[in-house]
Design an enzyme around this catalytic site. Structure first.
Site, mmCIF file in Angstrom:
data_model
loop_
_atom_site.group_PDB
_atom_site.id
_atom_site.type_symbol
_atom_site.label_atom_id
_atom_site.label_comp_id
_atom_site.label_asym_id
_atom_site.label_seq_id
_atom_site.Cartn_x
_atom_site.Cartn_y
_atom_site.Cartn_z
ATOM 1 N N MET A 30 27.731 23.473 33.237
ATOM 2 C CA MET A 30 26.627 23.548 34.198
ATOM 3 C C MET A 30 26.472 22.219 34.929
ATOM 4 O O MET A 30 25.429 21.963 35.559
ATOM 5 C CB MET A 30 25.326 23.930 33.487
ATOM 6 N N GLY A 31 27.471 21.341 34.834
ATOM 7 C CA GLY A 31 27.417 20.068 35.562
ATOM 8 C C GLY A 31 26.556 19.031 34.872
ATOM 9 O O GLY A 31 26.263 19.145 33.684
ATOM 10 N N LEU A 33 27.652 16.026 34.419
ATOM 11 C CA LEU A 33 28.733 15.772 33.463
ATOM 12 C C LEU A 33 28.547 14.469 32.697
ATOM 13 O O LEU A 33 28.148 13.454 33.262
ATOM 14 C CB LEU A 33 30.076 15.725 34.201
ATOM 15 N N HIS A 34 28.828 14.536 31.403
ATOM 16 C CA HIS A 34 28.820 13.344 30.549
ATOM 17 C C HIS A 34 30.124 13.331 29.752
ATOM 18 O O HIS A 34 30.976 14.221 29.925
ATOM 19 C CB HIS A 34 27.581 13.336 29.653
ATOM 20 N N GLY A 36 30.834 14.167 26.863
ATOM 21 C CA GLY A 36 31.113 15.380 26.088
ATOM 22 C C GLY A 36 31.902 16.382 26.925
ATOM 23 O O GLY A 36 32.949 16.882 26.507
ATOM 24 N N HIS A 37 31.406 16.632 28.146
ATOM 25 C CA HIS A 37 32.122 17.545 29.052
ATOM 26 C C HIS A 37 33.532 17.011 29.333
ATOM 27 O O HIS A 37 34.506 17.770 29.375
ATOM 28 C CB HIS A 37 31.398 17.652 30.397
ATOM 29 N N GLN A 148 31.568 22.271 20.267
ATOM 30 C CA GLN A 148 30.848 22.612 19.031
ATOM 31 C C GLN A 148 29.364 22.279 19.152
ATOM 32 O O GLN A 148 28.531 22.821 18.436
ATOM 33 C CB GLN A 148 31.446 21.859 17.837
ATOM 34 N N SER A 186 23.141 16.918 28.776
ATOM 35 C CA SER A 186 22.593 16.697 30.127
ATOM 36 C C SER A 186 21.077 16.553 30.063
ATOM 37 O O SER A 186 20.464 15.941 30.931
ATOM 38 C CB SER A 186 22.964 17.859 31.043
ATOM 39 N N ARG A 187 20.462 17.117 29.024
ATOM 40 C CA ARG A 187 18.996 17.082 28.915
ATOM 41 C C ARG A 187 18.488 15.753 28.332
ATOM 42 O O ARG A 187 17.287 15.516 28.354
ATOM 43 C CB ARG A 187 18.494 18.255 28.074
HETATM 44 P P1 AMP Z 1 26.778 22.796 29.508
HETATM 45 O O1 AMP Z 1 27.079 22.070 30.775
HETATM 46 O O2 AMP Z 1 25.624 22.245 28.762
HETATM 47 O O3 AMP Z 1 26.741 24.288 29.690
HETATM 48 O O4 AMP Z 1 28.032 22.521 28.561
HETATM 49 C C1 AMP Z 1 29.334 22.852 28.956
HETATM 50 C C2 AMP Z 1 30.248 22.706 27.766
HETATM 51 O O5 AMP Z 1 30.204 21.366 27.292
HETATM 52 C C3 AMP Z 1 29.844 23.596 26.589
HETATM 53 O O6 AMP Z 1 31.011 24.138 25.992
HETATM 54 C C4 AMP Z 1 29.160 22.618 25.663
HETATM 55 O O7 AMP Z 1 29.199 22.991 24.311
HETATM 56 C C5 AMP Z 1 29.981 21.361 25.902
HETATM 57 N N1 AMP Z 1 29.239 20.163 25.494
HETATM 58 C C6 AMP Z 1 27.967 19.828 25.813
HETATM 59 N N2 AMP Z 1 27.621 18.676 25.207
HETATM 60 C C7 AMP Z 1 28.702 18.272 24.485
HETATM 61 C C8 AMP Z 1 28.970 17.164 23.632
HETATM 62 N N3 AMP Z 1 28.056 16.219 23.385
HETATM 63 N N4 AMP Z 1 30.200 17.077 23.059
HETATM 64 C C9 AMP Z 1 31.135 18.032 23.293
HETATM 65 N N5 AMP Z 1 30.945 19.098 24.089
HETATM 66 C C10 AMP Z 1 29.744 19.224 24.673
#
Ligand code: AMP
Length: 285
Positions: A30-31, A33-34, A36-37, A148, A186-187
């Protein structure tokens, strides 16, 4: 990096890639981006010839009380980050193209979607599985990577892939954390300074449980106590749930055996930000 907005153009591009025998790797996001993404992008690049990331703030997975309008959308910065990380194609569809006015089709996974996150966020997972299925039908990936960090989401998507025989391989990649243990999200940008200082306790509780388990503790009640003791010391957040469950059925366990998921959701008092985290004991998801 190529940026594609049009659904048909994306489908044609991906069909051409498949005809050229290119292995397509996909990371839906959902953008905002950090790291983790970006780690997911790194993983997918190791398993594919062409990496595709989508950025789409999916309205159907937000429940009415949630932060859909406020959700951060730093698109230009996201483009730079994705490109720097070696993303080949960024899919950035318009909400009205994904869900046109007469849209009426949804896909729902049973049972496990009513627990943990699903218990307090009805219809959330229907939104998730619907958008993932739509994106898979647009990008035609050979492999897709999920984090995860959103363990239940990854399990629900895995279940849909299995039950609907989708021809895509799923990889669940580890959670990336700040050095103080807070899972990247992102939050996290919503947190006040005080909340941010205290937020690492969320992982500290989980970590204490992990240590107790490593020392041989198999009682869910005792592991729960390890976590709640830490959370009760917090002044800026409260746990909405701490669940110790079988990592496949998501049913509560009393004595640990096999793979166990410990999942938590915490609500911050000032910003009302809701953060989730988890660990898996006895194996990987
Ligand atoms: P989102 O943008 O929140 O929908 O996340 C997109 C993808 O990034 C999803 O598969 C999340 O599980 C993954 N994600 C979010 N935060 C992390 C993180 N800290 N470490 C690894 N993957 C993450």
């Amino acid at each position: 990096m190529k940026i594609v907005r049009d659904i048909q153009e994306m489908q044609n591009l991906c069909l051409d890639l498949r005809s050229a025998k290119k292995r397509i790797g996909f990371v839906p996001t959902m953008g905002a981006l950090h790291k983790g993404h970006l780690s997911l992008l790194n993983t997918v690049r190791q398993h594919s010839d062409v990496s595709i990331m989508s950025i789409f703030v999916n309205p159907t997975q937000f429940v009415p009380s949630e932060d859909l309008k406020e959700y951060p959308r730093p698109f230009e910065k996201d483009c730079e980050k994705a490109e720097d990380q070696g993303c080949d194609i960024l899919f950035y569809p318009d909400t009205g193209d994904i869900y046109p006015d007469n849209y009426m089709t949804y896909v729902t996974v049973g049972n496990i979607t009513g627990k943990l996150e699903g218990a307090s966020r009805p219809e959330h997972f229907t939104g998730v599985t619907t958008i993932v299925l739509k994106l898979v039908n647009i990008v035609f990936p050979h492999v897709a990577v999920f984090g995860q960090k959103d363990a239940q989401q990854a399990l629900v998507v895995r279940r849909m892939v299995k039950d609907l025989n989708l021809p895509v391989e799923l990889i669940i990649a580890p959670t990336i954390r700040e050095t103080d243990g807070l899972a990247l999200s992102s939050r996290n940008s919503y947190l006040t300074a005080e909340e941010r200082t205290e937020a690492p306790l969320i992982y500290k509780g989980l970590n204490n449980a992990q240590q107790a388990y490593a020392e041989g503790e198999l009682s869910a009640e005792k592991l729960l106590k390890e976590i709640t003791t830490v959370y009760e010391s917090a002044t800026h957040f409260k746990a909405e749930y701490v669940a110790i469950v079988d990592a496949e059925s998501l049913n509560a366990v009393e004595t640990l055996f096999g793979k166990t998921l410990i999942a938590v959701a915490c609500r911050m008092d000032r910003s009302q930000t809701r953060l989730i985290d988890n660990i898996v004991l006895g194996g990987m998801l």
